[in-house]
Design a protein around this motif. Structure first.
Motif, PDB file in Angstrom:
ATOM      1  N   ASN A  18      24.719 -25.583  98.475  1.00  0.00           N
ATOM      2  CA  ASN A  18      25.463 -25.090  97.376  1.00  0.00           C
ATOM      3  C   ASN A  18      24.346 -24.843  96.274  1.00  0.00           C
ATOM      4  O   ASN A  18      24.135 -23.979  95.457  1.00  0.00           O
ATOM      5  CB  ASN A  18      26.716 -25.815  96.936  1.00  0.00           C
ATOM      6  N   LYS A  22      22.550 -21.563  94.626  1.00  0.00           N
ATOM      7  CA  LYS A  22      22.399 -21.420  93.194  1.00  0.00           C
ATOM      8  C   LYS A  22      20.896 -21.152  92.582  1.00  0.00           C
ATOM      9  O   LYS A  22      20.911 -20.036  91.947  1.00  0.00           O
ATOM     10  CB  LYS A  22      23.182 -22.486  92.554  1.00  0.00           C
ATOM     11  N   GLU A  23      20.110 -22.008  93.029  1.00  0.00           N
ATOM     12  CA  GLU A  23      18.890 -21.804  92.667  1.00  0.00           C
ATOM     13  C   GLU A  23      18.073 -20.576  93.160  1.00  0.00           C
ATOM     14  O   GLU A  23      17.300 -19.878  92.472  1.00  0.00           O
ATOM     15  CB  GLU A  23      18.225 -23.109  93.030  1.00  0.00           C
ATOM     16  N   ASP A  25      19.853 -17.734  94.119  1.00  0.00           N
ATOM     17  CA  ASP A  25      20.761 -16.617  94.032  1.00  0.00           C
ATOM     18  C   ASP A  25      21.009 -15.931  95.521  1.00  0.00           C
ATOM     19  O   ASP A  25      20.925 -14.561  95.492  1.00  0.00           O
ATOM     20  CB  ASP A  25      20.259 -15.499  93.034  1.00  0.00           C
ATOM     21  N   SER A  27      23.715 -16.449  98.927  1.00  0.00           N
ATOM     22  CA  SER A  27      24.888 -17.152  99.371  1.00  0.00           C
ATOM     23  C   SER A  27      24.632 -18.276 100.178  1.00  0.00           C
ATOM     24  O   SER A  27      23.583 -18.312 100.948  1.00  0.00           O
ATOM     25  CB  SER A  27      25.740 -16.303 100.157  1.00  0.00           C
TER      26      SER A  27
END
Length: 80
Positions: A18, A22-23, A25, A27
């Motif tokens: 996760n 996020k870092e 960009d 999925s």
């Protein structure tokens, strides 16, 4: 075409995916698929190399004393 699978893994690993998602960009599914692709490629390569080496050994295809001496000289190996 994609197929859904279900696996059990640690919560810590999911949190790492996760955070990386996020870092970067991306999925989480993308990252997991990339990780699986790289793992399969690496393991398949290793198995193929082992099979190749076993075939060479079965055929008696070993390095000569001269080839070993050349490698020792190249890498600075000192016996003893």
């Amino acid at each position: 075409m994609s197929t859904q699978i279900s696996i059990r893994t640690s919560e810590d690993l999911i949190l790492k995916f996760n955070a990386l998602a996020k870092e970067t960009d991306r999925s989480r599914a993308y990252l997991i698929n990339q990780a699986l692709e790289e793992y399969i490629a690496r393991e398949a390569w290793q198995v193929a190399e082992i099979r190749k080496a076993l075939q060479e050994a079965d055929a008696g295809d070993f390095a000569t004393d001269e080839e070993i001496a050349a490698l020792d000289a190249k890498w600075g190996y000192r016996a003893g």
